[in-house]
Design an enzyme around this catalytic site. Sequence first.
Site, mmCIF file in Angstrom:
data_model
loop_
_atom_site.group_PDB
_atom_site.id
_atom_site.type_symbol
_atom_site.label_atom_id
_atom_site.label_comp_id
_atom_site.label_asym_id
_atom_site.label_seq_id
_atom_site.Cartn_x
_atom_site.Cartn_y
_atom_site.Cartn_z
ATOM 1 N N LYS A 24 -11.068 1.964 -20.978
ATOM 2 C CA LYS A 24 -10.955 0.963 -19.903
ATOM 3 C C LYS A 24 -11.729 -0.301 -20.281
ATOM 4 O O LYS A 24 -11.199 -1.418 -20.193
ATOM 5 C CB LYS A 24 -11.526 1.540 -18.602
ATOM 6 C CG LYS A 24 -11.760 0.516 -17.493
ATOM 7 C CD LYS A 24 -12.536 1.138 -16.346
ATOM 8 C CE LYS A 24 -12.963 0.084 -15.331
ATOM 9 N NZ LYS A 24 -11.816 -0.493 -14.601
ATOM 10 N N SER A 453 -9.285 -4.450 1.716
ATOM 11 C CA SER A 453 -10.367 -4.824 0.813
ATOM 12 C C SER A 453 -10.170 -6.231 0.272
ATOM 13 O O SER A 453 -9.047 -6.701 0.101
ATOM 14 C CB SER A 453 -10.450 -3.836 -0.347
ATOM 15 O OG SER A 453 -9.242 -3.826 -1.092
ATOM 16 N N ARG A 535 -7.215 1.161 -14.517
ATOM 17 C CA ARG A 535 -7.784 1.477 -13.207
ATOM 18 C C ARG A 535 -8.141 2.961 -13.147
ATOM 19 O O ARG A 535 -7.295 3.829 -13.380
ATOM 20 C CB ARG A 535 -6.771 1.130 -12.113
ATOM 21 C CG ARG A 535 -7.142 1.588 -10.716
ATOM 22 C CD ARG A 535 -8.232 0.748 -10.124
ATOM 23 N NE ARG A 535 -8.413 1.080 -8.714
ATOM 24 C CZ ARG A 535 -9.585 1.087 -8.099
ATOM 25 N NH1 ARG A 535 -10.684 0.781 -8.763
ATOM 26 N NH2 ARG A 535 -9.682 1.378 -6.826
ATOM 27 N N GLU A 625 3.372 10.494 -2.066
ATOM 28 C CA GLU A 625 2.855 11.093 -3.295
ATOM 29 C C GLU A 625 2.782 12.614 -3.223
ATOM 30 O O GLU A 625 3.084 13.314 -4.192
ATOM 31 C CB GLU A 625 1.473 10.514 -3.559
ATOM 32 C CG GLU A 625 0.645 11.184 -4.621
ATOM 33 C CD GLU A 625 -0.749 10.597 -4.645
ATOM 34 O OE1 GLU A 625 -1.694 11.370 -4.791
ATOM 35 O OE2 GLU A 625 -0.879 9.369 -4.517
ATOM 36 N N HIS A 714 -1.315 -5.605 -8.121
ATOM 37 C CA HIS A 714 -1.601 -4.859 -9.344
ATOM 38 C C HIS A 714 -1.342 -5.689 -10.597
ATOM 39 O O HIS A 714 -1.437 -5.182 -11.709
ATOM 40 C CB HIS A 714 -0.777 -3.571 -9.376
ATOM 41 C CG HIS A 714 -1.203 -2.589 -8.339
ATOM 42 N ND1 HIS A 714 -0.717 -2.619 -7.049
ATOM 43 C CD2 HIS A 714 -2.084 -1.563 -8.380
ATOM 44 C CE1 HIS A 714 -1.269 -1.639 -6.355
ATOM 45 N NE2 HIS A 714 -2.096 -0.989 -7.138
#
Length: 778
Positions: A24, A453, A535, A625, A714
């Site tokens: 990452k 957020s 992520r 999901e 994203h």
Amino acid sequence: MTTSAFPKGTILGYPRIGRRRELKRAVEAFWAGSIDAAELEARAAELRAANRDRLAALGLGRDDSSIPESFSYYDQVLDAAIAVGAVPSRFARLVAEDGSVDLAGYFTIARGEGEDLPLEMTKWFDSNYHYLVPEIGPDTAFSAHGDRLVAEFAEARAAGYLTRPVLVGPVTFLALAKPADGAPAGFRPLDRLVDLLPVYGRLLAQLAEAGASWVQLDEPALVSESIDAPRDLVLESVGAAYDALGAAEQRPAIFVAAPYGGLDDALPALAATPVEAIGFDLVKGSVPSGLDPATAESLAGKALVAGVIDGHNIWRGDLAAAFDRVEALANLSGEVSVSTSTSLFHVPHDVADESKLDPRLVGWLAFADQKVGQVATLATGLVSGREAIGEALDAATASLADRAGAPGVRVPNVRERLAALRDGDFSRDDFDTRVAAQASLELPELPTTTIGSFPQTGDIRRARARLVKGELTHEEYVQAMREEIERVIRLQEELGLDVLVHGEPERNDMVQYFAELLEGFAVTEHGWVQSYGSRCTRPSILWGDVSRPEPMTVAWSTYAQSLTAKPVKGMLTGPVTILAWSFVRDDQPLGDTARQVALALRDEIADLEASGIRVIQVDEPALRELLPLKRADQPAYLDWSVGSFRLATAGAAAATQVHTHLCYSEFGVVIDAIRELDADVTSIEAARSRMEVVDDISASGFDHGIGPGVYDIHSPRVPSIDEVQGLLERAVAEIPASRLWVNPDCGLKTRGYEETVASLEHIIAATRAVREGASVGG
């Protein structure tokens, strides 16, 4: 071709982000321009080497193809698209003359650039991983580009390892793809299978020439009844694909892995092909039984790989029962191996890294490294007999017994509250009554808001780290977060948003924050798993009965509301998402656990209302999901998942506007369930798919408030005013403006302030333009 025996113990994949998220950090450094491609390649090679060495130390063989070569810089489906030349035409400039795509181009396809949108992103089967959706049209020119596959295999050989290259299989690749722009009506990417197979054949030939003995082709589409491709077409494609690939003279032996469920009706077609090994998920599926003679005869001549170690959860599990399943599979073939049920990239690296977990809890857990050890143990049992591993089986059984009797696993007052629930606890006033009561919010048509957020700046993260280290007092931390909340409120007022949020600076993660405040949870220090790209998240561990000792969000929300006359949303994560994004106890039905979490949230909503909060959002991005892959299991899931959301929210007064949010899912299959949630407003992902979801919404007759996203958070790109206006106009053309909200796809936590402010300015400008248009009379 000559075929070596399949290894007795293996795994389907291993975490690829690094024990301390080294990949990452390297990838993000490359994006920032602080390292070049050569340095990124070097760091990735070091990570791959460390992983191979670790897997060998844990008991996998160095020279028998038991170690999978399953690395990815971003996403395994994108890797497959690059390997077969399936690059969308808008990115043609990134393709070199030889057909290759360099790392910069690879990441551009994943993240977008300028006006060129990235590939869509959606959930990978029933996991919390997101994959990039290939775009395939009638004219997509497939071509083989196996350089990276071959290079990583050769890298391993040079270090003394004979590994097993891993690639998404051709059926799954096309079944998960979407038709490219301009494809004719009725076209399906699976229609191109006959054109794709020669390319896969060339990739296999390249690997064989490099010395690969085995290749792993992942085919989870074979177990799923929840993808867009018709089931009969998928089943028809199985035989065509693997008859063709199996007939090739120059190829490694083929291992087809089918994780996330049972092969069921796909097994006869796959068994009839010449592939040498088939992997069975025996955690979600079961040992095949009642086979027709032809299928039984075919399986008897193949290596059968028993996926009995759960790759999707972190419990130590019942090793004795797992070995029973291995032995049962051995009744079908003389060549049986042990593996994980899925790739281990769904779980963290090593529970030994967790110094702050209760030692008793640690004894119940198995992260990736411990699961590799379990595979090695069961493989020893296969070779040497059950008696040789009796001590390990007994230790796992003792761990299960200890877990069952531990304090906090079963809490009487929590269970008594569940038992006392009645039908009325799951319903609010009717929707029309609520709309009338909520008119006092005095919102304009096409009200604007964000999902929750705002960017988590370096200052915010440093303040949280200093609090943990004891360098900030609790009071100093609260003051720092209040200052950030005030900044976010003032920014939203300046931008002109209608319903505000407090920005969630105090939250490390939308699930972990609540896990740290609820009984029955534990959190990790280093339990990172990949969500998408770079992520990563740290799923919490839900190990016992759940309850709320005290209010969790009220102080932050009421402070934010005190700063403005505009409504500020109270922000909660819903029960299904808390389960989906945690490692959940496996000793009781998920529905029981979800209702426990729902009751804790119901208490929080009551306290928010009592403190004057008029708009409350309960996020459920994971509703789609967790939908079971098998249709027969879906009604029960939808019943308890919808029921738990309604249990959490049904205590809210009619004048309280309840929102929910869902992201990166295919909504058509759960649109009825979304309606049954009975939220006043539902916001959903729509920007990256260019508002395709409005067709499903319009056709379904969905009649509650809806906010299809207009900004793909994203990706770092800033949508233009015209782009946002176009998306809004498409939505208004299909859905009455009186029911439409305007919002980003998801929360803004991962974005920077510069791009966030510019994007929100464009959203406000586009909304004003559409409000003034004649089409907004709805």
